[in-house]
Design a protein around this motif. Structure first.
Motif, PDB file in Angstrom:
ATOM      1  N   MET A   1       0.814  -1.202   0.000  1.00 27.61           N
ATOM      2  CA  MET A   1       0.000   0.000   0.000  1.00 27.61           C
ATOM      3  C   MET A   1       0.858   1.268   0.000  1.00 27.61           C
ATOM      4  SD  MET A   1      -3.112  -0.775  -0.110  1.00 27.61           S
ATOM      5  CE  MET A   1      -3.533  -2.468  -0.409  1.00 27.61           C
ATOM      6  N   THR A   2       1.775   1.317   0.948  1.00 29.73           N
ATOM      7  CA  THR A   2       2.574   2.539   1.086  1.00 29.73           C
ATOM      8  C   THR A   2       3.443   2.756  -0.147  1.00 29.73           C
ATOM      9  OG1 THR A   2       4.005   1.157   2.420  1.00 29.73           O
ATOM     10  CG2 THR A   2       2.650   2.779   3.582  1.00 29.73           C
ATOM     11  N   GLU A   4       2.657   1.938  -3.127  1.00 23.86           N
ATOM     12  CA  GLU A   4       1.793   2.469  -4.169  1.00 23.86           C
ATOM     13  C   GLU A   4       1.534   3.958  -3.974  1.00 23.86           C
ATOM     14  OE1 GLU A   4      -0.908  -1.384  -4.922  1.00 23.86           O
ATOM     15  OE2 GLU A   4      -1.941   0.527  -4.951  1.00 23.86           O
ATOM     16  N   LEU A   5       1.370   4.305  -2.697  1.00 26.94           N
ATOM     17  CA  LEU A   5       1.057   5.708  -2.409  1.00 26.94           C
ATOM     18  C   LEU A   5       2.211   6.628  -2.754  1.00 26.94           C
ATOM     19  CD1 LEU A   5      -0.966   5.856   0.913  1.00 26.94           C
ATOM     20  CD2 LEU A   5      -1.650   6.599  -1.360  1.00 26.94           C
ATOM     21  N   ARG A 152     -10.449  27.748  27.121  1.00 27.59           N
ATOM     22  CA  ARG A 152     -11.056  27.001  26.028  1.00 27.59           C
ATOM     23  C   ARG A 152     -11.972  25.873  26.505  1.00 27.59           C
ATOM     24  NH1 ARG A 152      -8.216  23.075  21.573  1.00 27.59           N
ATOM     25  NH2 ARG A 152     -10.103  22.854  20.340  1.00 27.59           N
ATOM     26  N   ASP A 153     -13.170  25.842  25.921  1.00 28.08           N
ATOM     27  CA  ASP A 153     -14.171  24.803  26.198  1.00 28.08           C
ATOM     28  C   ASP A 153     -14.676  24.803  27.631  1.00 28.08           C
ATOM     29  OD1 ASP A 153     -14.105  23.981  23.615  1.00 28.08           O
ATOM     30  OD2 ASP A 153     -12.635  22.402  23.938  1.00 28.08           O
ATOM     31  N   ASP A 157     -15.432  30.581  28.106  1.00 36.32           N
ATOM     32  CA  ASP A 157     -15.315  30.452  26.661  1.00 36.32           C
ATOM     33  C   ASP A 157     -16.700  30.316  26.030  1.00 36.32           C
ATOM     34  OD1 ASP A 157     -14.258  30.094  24.131  1.00 36.32           O
ATOM     35  OD2 ASP A 157     -14.125  27.932  24.376  1.00 36.32           O
ATOM     36  N   ALA A 158     -17.523  29.471  26.629  1.00 29.66           N
ATOM     37  CA  ALA A 158     -18.875  29.266  26.107  1.00 29.66           C
ATOM     38  C   ALA A 158     -19.623  30.581  26.089  1.00 29.66           C
ATOM     39  CB  ALA A 158     -19.614  28.241  26.971  1.00 29.66           C
ATOM     40  N   ARG A 161     -18.148  32.985  23.435  1.00 28.94           N
ATOM     41  CA  ARG A 161     -18.432  32.602  22.044  1.00 28.94           C
ATOM     42  C   ARG A 161     -19.851  32.991  21.683  1.00 28.94           C
ATOM     43  NH1 ARG A 161     -16.761  26.726  20.330  1.00 28.94           N
ATOM     44  NH2 ARG A 161     -17.306  27.587  18.296  1.00 28.94           N
ATOM     45  N   ILE A 165     -21.162  35.642  18.788  1.00 31.53           N
ATOM     46  CA  ILE A 165     -22.181  35.368  17.770  1.00 31.53           C
ATOM     47  C   ILE A 165     -23.301  36.407  17.874  1.00 31.53           C
ATOM     48  CG2 ILE A 165     -23.882  33.692  16.956  1.00 31.53           C
ATOM     49  CD1 ILE A 165     -22.021  31.502  17.791  1.00 31.53           C
ATOM     50  N   ARG A 251     -13.359  36.352  18.023  1.00 31.82           N
ATOM     51  CA  ARG A 251     -13.237  34.998  17.474  1.00 31.82           C
ATOM     52  C   ARG A 251     -11.874  34.777  16.853  1.00 31.82           C
ATOM     53  NH1 ARG A 251     -18.638  33.339  15.151  1.00 31.82           N
ATOM     54  NH2 ARG A 251     -17.322  32.630  13.477  1.00 31.82           N
ATOM     55  N   THR A 255      -9.296  31.911  18.130  1.00 26.14           N
ATOM     56  CA  THR A 255      -8.829  30.805  17.288  1.00 26.14           C
ATOM     57  C   THR A 255      -7.309  30.807  17.159  1.00 26.14           C
ATOM     58  OG1 THR A 255     -10.838  31.239  16.049  1.00 26.14           O
ATOM     59  CG2 THR A 255      -9.317  29.653  15.113  1.00 26.14           C
ATOM     60  N   LEU A 298     -10.410  43.361   5.530  1.00 25.05           N
ATOM     61  CA  LEU A 298     -11.771  42.974   5.158  1.00 25.05           C
ATOM     62  C   LEU A 298     -12.787  43.662   6.064  1.00 25.05           C
ATOM     63  CD1 LEU A 298     -11.401  39.192   4.394  1.00 25.05           C
ATOM     64  CD2 LEU A 298     -11.935  41.029   2.819  1.00 25.05           C
ATOM     65  N   ASN A 350      -7.284  48.581   1.671  1.00 23.33           N
ATOM     66  CA  ASN A 350      -6.859  47.180   1.603  1.00 23.33           C
ATOM     67  C   ASN A 350      -5.396  47.075   1.233  1.00 23.33           C
ATOM     68  OD1 ASN A 350      -8.932  45.549   2.405  1.00 23.33           O
ATOM     69  ND2 ASN A 350      -9.956  45.618   0.431  1.00 23.33           N
TER      70      ASN A 350
ATOM     71  N   LEU B  30     -20.510  21.743  25.250  1.00 20.77           N
ATOM     72  CA  LEU B  30     -20.899  23.047  24.728  1.00 20.77           C
ATOM     73  C   LEU B  30     -21.318  22.956  23.273  1.00 20.77           C
ATOM     74  CD1 LEU B  30     -20.989  26.147  24.769  1.00 20.77           C
ATOM     75  CD2 LEU B  30     -18.557  26.123  24.274  1.00 20.77           C
ATOM     76  N   MET B  34     -24.765  24.137  21.652  1.00 20.99           N
ATOM     77  CA  MET B  34     -24.899  25.151  20.607  1.00 20.99           C
ATOM     78  C   MET B  34     -25.645  24.594  19.406  1.00 20.99           C
ATOM     79  SD  MET B  34     -21.188  27.021  20.795  1.00 20.99           S
ATOM     80  CE  MET B  34     -21.328  27.834  19.227  1.00 20.99           C
ATOM     81  N   ALA B 144     -14.301  42.367  -2.055  1.00 24.30           N
ATOM     82  CA  ALA B 144     -13.685  43.342  -1.164  1.00 24.30           C
ATOM     83  C   ALA B 144     -14.596  44.528  -0.900  1.00 24.30           C
ATOM     84  CB  ALA B 144     -12.359  43.829  -1.761  1.00 24.30           C
ATOM     85  N   LEU B 291     -29.176  34.381  14.969  1.00 16.71           N
ATOM     86  CA  LEU B 291     -28.478  33.592  15.990  1.00 16.71           C
ATOM     87  C   LEU B 291     -28.678  32.098  15.750  1.00 16.71           C
ATOM     88  CD1 LEU B 291     -26.953  33.752  18.742  1.00 16.71           C
ATOM     89  CD2 LEU B 291     -29.173  33.547  19.830  1.00 16.71           C
ATOM     90  N   THR B 294     -26.855  30.948  12.632  1.00 19.33           N
ATOM     91  CA  THR B 294     -25.407  31.007  12.817  1.00 19.33           C
ATOM     92  C   THR B 294     -24.931  29.890  13.749  1.00 19.33           C
ATOM     93  OG1 THR B 294     -25.616  33.384  12.659  1.00 19.33           O
ATOM     94  CG2 THR B 294     -23.499  32.541  13.352  1.00 19.33           C
ATOM     95  N   LEU B 308     -11.205  21.661  15.206  1.00 19.59           N
ATOM     96  CA  LEU B 308     -12.098  22.433  16.063  1.00 19.59           C
ATOM     97  C   LEU B 308     -13.057  21.536  16.824  1.00 19.59           C
ATOM     98  CD1 LEU B 308     -12.947  25.276  13.558  1.00 19.59           C
ATOM     99  CD2 LEU B 308     -11.430  25.395  15.517  1.00 19.59           C
ATOM    100  N   ARG B 311     -12.955  17.276  21.658  1.00 18.01           N
ATOM    101  CA  ARG B 311     -12.511  15.900  21.820  1.00 18.01           C
ATOM    102  C   ARG B 311     -13.620  15.101  22.484  1.00 18.01           C
ATOM    103  NH1 ARG B 311      -8.267  19.263  24.608  1.00 18.01           N
ATOM    104  NH2 ARG B 311     -10.189  20.444  24.525  1.00 18.01           N
ATOM    105  N   GLU B 350      -6.570   4.033  -0.178  1.00 19.83           N
ATOM    106  CA  GLU B 350      -5.419   3.240  -0.580  1.00 19.83           C
ATOM    107  C   GLU B 350      -5.832   2.125  -1.531  1.00 19.83           C
ATOM    108  OE1 GLU B 350      -2.592   3.619   3.291  1.00 19.83           O
ATOM    109  OE2 GLU B 350      -2.873   1.650   2.392  1.00 19.83           O
ATOM    110  N   SER B 353      -6.624   3.401  -5.011  1.00 15.45           N
ATOM    111  CA  SER B 353      -5.460   3.722  -5.836  1.00 15.45           C
ATOM    112  C   SER B 353      -4.644   2.461  -6.096  1.00 15.45           C
ATOM    113  CB  SER B 353      -4.593   4.759  -5.135  1.00 15.45           C
ATOM    114  OG  SER B 353      -3.988   4.185  -4.000  1.00 15.45           O
TER     115      SER B 353
END
Lengths: 366, 353
Positions: A1-2, A4-5, A152-153, A157-158, A161, A165, A251, A255, A298, A350, B30, B34, B144, B291, B294, B308, B311, B350, B353
């Motif tokens: 396989m590998t 071939e890839l 985060r999470d 954060d909740a 976010r 929005i 946001r 990120t 933007l 811009n 969360l 959402m 733009a 809202l 979105t 994103l 987990r 795989e 191919s």
């Protein structure tokens, strides 16, 4: 396989060769990048101006649109002939392009003023509003984005976010109306509308070097009452328009910070005992800032669109307010002129933003 | 290979084939909150639009009932739960009917921009050359530019600025479409350029397939993967643009349809005299609708992007997730962890191919 890839090796070997060639020729890339980016302004403006011209002219001539009910048929014909709207479209178009190159964006029909003069009179106000809005966006968006990335999470954060929005989901004029209702009508702590009270405007009227940007004019008078008056008028419109952009900044910072917080150098800094605050503020934040600068370009378009709505809400006598006024008067020559002018402004800002981004981050140049 | 896919497909339970079900299942915490909030709000929005004639106490242009006028700027009362506007309309009815206008505009504008954007993107990406370059520059220029201004210009062109229900909706939709085409164009063009060099496209060329068939059968089907996300995000933008146009006086006449932006424009002077109900409710309607859409689009976007995607509890703690235990069909095609899923798709590629 590998096996071939990995077989299409000749194909995958091509990109490095291209990269090598590019990096060797792009040694002094910044100058070339600026030149290329600058030359790109021309087709952008050309396309937008052509588009706006063709679109507006397909509806018929602007004189009938503006004065259709008010004049008799022959009178209309005479006016149309005088203004040259009965000539072939291509002649009108070439003349229009020629005028724009020399900086003549036409004159308004309803009050017969050159569009460039409208810009000079009202552009300052819009610039001022955009400036306040950007300040609000930075003050609100960036720190909150850092908090959201760090937690985060988790609950903060909740919450943030959803706040971001909501900032996006609330039309600026509705945010403006709510702010007006609460702070100007119910609590009566801030003025309802306008850019300054009549007294303050009178004081600024007699300045030698009037800029039309009230904040600068107010500072020139040196009168703290005038300065306070101008600033208090700016709070609500600035917040209404700023929150829209603040959500985007929040946001973006979130990120990008999440990305940089996961890198090895942040881990190693943490293992050396750098405090968590310093970690976010110094180590992870700086690299996360680069994409934000790129996106500001933007945002300018978004801000200008938002400014039209904010100015109408708060009777903030800027370009947007004036544009809405001409729309209502069905003065499409003025609308076309202002829109074409704004196209130039957007293209140039811009360009400037792209250059700043390239100066900060060498990877942007190509 | 074909045998295994044929076997696994029927195994998917009926429930799991409901749209969005899979996304709700694979989300946690969360993100799930959402997503569910987005689904619920959007659902209420759509239902309100569909059943507006049943839900609204009065018509959107109704000024009197039983011969007596409603009266202007009446505070909320038993007759008019959300009060009346300066023009003497019932606020609640106009808010409910407004959902219909909003949905119609979203649907028309999204459909139009998808068709135009996809078509241009496919043609530009597949043919390439000078056509491609010109289209890219034009779309970049439009992209733009402030979208609201462009929409204003378009609505002047289409309707001269004012019109009836369908004219108005069509005008607003086309105005919005022009703003969105560059976005679809970009996505589809990029995908087309990538897919064009794939082995199966080349094989199709070798056996003499005509270009239109290649484009619509082989390229299009593989290029539309990211569209649903763009679509939800654009729906909310369409709604905001419609409201913005209405607020500037480019909306639909009040006698032709209810439009939230128009109502907000008319409530501008009410606010100064402390009348809050004429602006608050149409505004809240816009905020909620945007809202909901979105939240839905965002969560779908996050779930589709492994970086994103939250987990999953199973991967985090090693403990089985509660829904894994409760779902008897989940083991085979749907329930496994993301890692296993990715591995299996890699396997498939795989073998192909």
């Amino acid at each position: 396989m590998t096996a071939e890839l990995s077989s299409p090796d000749p194909a995958s070997a091509a990109p490095p060769a291209v990269l090598r060639r590019r990096s060797s020729s792009g040694g002094g890339g910044l100058g070339r990048y600026i030149l290329v980016r600058f030359l790109l302004i021309i087709p952008t403006v050309f396309i937008l101006v052509t588009l706006v011209f063709l679109l507006m002219r397909t509806t018929g001539d602007p004189i009938t649109a503006a004065l259709g009910g008010k004049l008799t048929g022959p009178q209309l014909q005479e006016r149309i002939h005088e203004a040259g709207y009965d000539r072939p479209l291509i002649v009108q178009y070439l003349e229009y392009l020629g005028n724009i190159v020399t900086g003549n964006f036409g004159s308004t029909l309803s009050d017969n003023r050159p569009v460039t003069q409208v810009l000079l009179t009202y552009g300052g106000a819009t610039l001022e509003l955009a400036f306040y809005a950007l300040i609000v966006a930075f003050i609100v968006g960036i720190p909150l984005g850092m908090v959201a990335a760090y937690f985060r999470d988790r609950a903060p954060d909740a919450f943030l976010r959803i706040f971001a929005i909501l900032c996006y989901a609330t039309p600026v004029f509705f945010a403006g109306l709510l702010l007006k209702l609460v702070f100007a009508v119910w609590l009566q702590v801030l003025p309802v509308a306008g850019r300054a009270s009549t007294g303050a405007e009178l004081q600024m009227q007699f300045l030698q070097s009037k800029t039309g940007i009230y904040l600068i004019d107010a500072l020139q008078t040196g009168n703290p009452e005038v300065i306070g008056d101008v600033l208090s008028h700016a709070v609500l419109p600035g917040v209404a328009l700023g929150l829209l952009t603040a959500g985007v900044f929040l946001r973006l910072v979130r990120t990008n910070l999440i990305g940089t917080l996961g890198t090895d150098y942040v881990d190693s800094a943490r293992s050396r005992g750098v405090t968590e605050f310093r970690l976010v503020r110094k180590h992870a934040y700086r690299p996360a800032l680069i994409p934000i600068i790129t996106v500001i370009g933007l945002q300018i378009a978004l801000l200008l669109g938002g400014a039209v709505l904010t100015e109408t809400t708060f009777e903030w006598k800027g370009l947007g307010f004036q544009l809405a006024h001409y729309l209502q008067a069905r003065d499409f020559v003025a609308v076309q002129g202002i829109v074409a002018l704004l196209a130039v402004i957007v293209a140039v800002t811009n360009f400037i933003v792209d250059i700043i981004a390239a100066l900060i981050d060498p990877r942007v140049r190509y | 290979m074909t045998a295994t896919t044929a076997q696994t497909r029927p195994k998917r339970s009926l429930v799991s084939r409901i749209p969005l079900f899979e996304q709700v299942r694979s989300s946690i915490g969360l993100q799930r909150g959402m997503l569910i909030a987005g689904v619920v709000i959007t659902g209420v929005f759509v239902l309100t639009a569909v059943f507006a004639p049943l839900l609204a106490p009065y018509g959107f242009a109704q000024l009197r009932s039983d011969g007596t006028p409603f009266g202007a700027q009446e505070a909320p009362n038993a007759e008019h739960l959300l009060g009346t506007t300066v023009g003497g309309y019932d606020v609640l009815s106009r808010v409910i009917w407004g959902a219909q206008t909003a949905i119609l505009t979203i649907v028309v504008s999204v459909i139009l921009s998808i068709f135009a954007g996809i078509f241009l993107g496919l043609v530009s990406g597949y043919i390439g050359g000078w056509l491609d370059r010109v289209l890219v520059v034009v779309c970049d220029a439009i992209y733009a530019f402030p979208s609201l201004l462009l929409a204003i210009v378009m609505s002047i062109v289409i309707s001269g600025g004012r019109s009836d229900l369908f004219g108005g909706i069509l005008a607003a939709s086309i105005s919005i479409t022009v703003v969105f085409i560059p976005q679809y164009f970009r996505v589809i063009r990029a995908e087309t350029v990538r897919i064009k060099s794939e082995a199966y496209v080349e094989s199709a060329k070798v056996i003499g397939t005509r270009a239109p068939r290649i484009v619509f059968r082989h390229v299009l089907r593989n290029a539309t993967r990211s569209l649903p996300l763009l679509l939800t995000l654009n729906s909310s933008e369409a709604l905001l643009t419609l409201a913005g146009l209405g607020f500037l006086g480019f909306g639909i006449e009040p006698t032709a349809a209810a439009e939230w932006g128009y109502d907000l424009n008319k409530s501008l002077s009410d606010v100064t005299s402390g009348i809050w109900w004429t602006s608050l409710f149409p505004g809240l309607a816009i905020v909620l609708a945007v809202l909901g859409i979105t939240l839905l689009g965002e969560s779908l976007n996050d779930l589709a992007d492994p970086r994103l995607r939250g987990r999953r509890a199973a991967l985090d703690t090693g403990a089985p997730t509660p829904d894994n235990g409760a779902e008897p069909h989940g083991a085979g095609a749907t329930g496994e962890s993301i890692v296993a899923d990715d591995a299996s798709t890699a396997d498939d590629e795989e073998r192909v191919s």
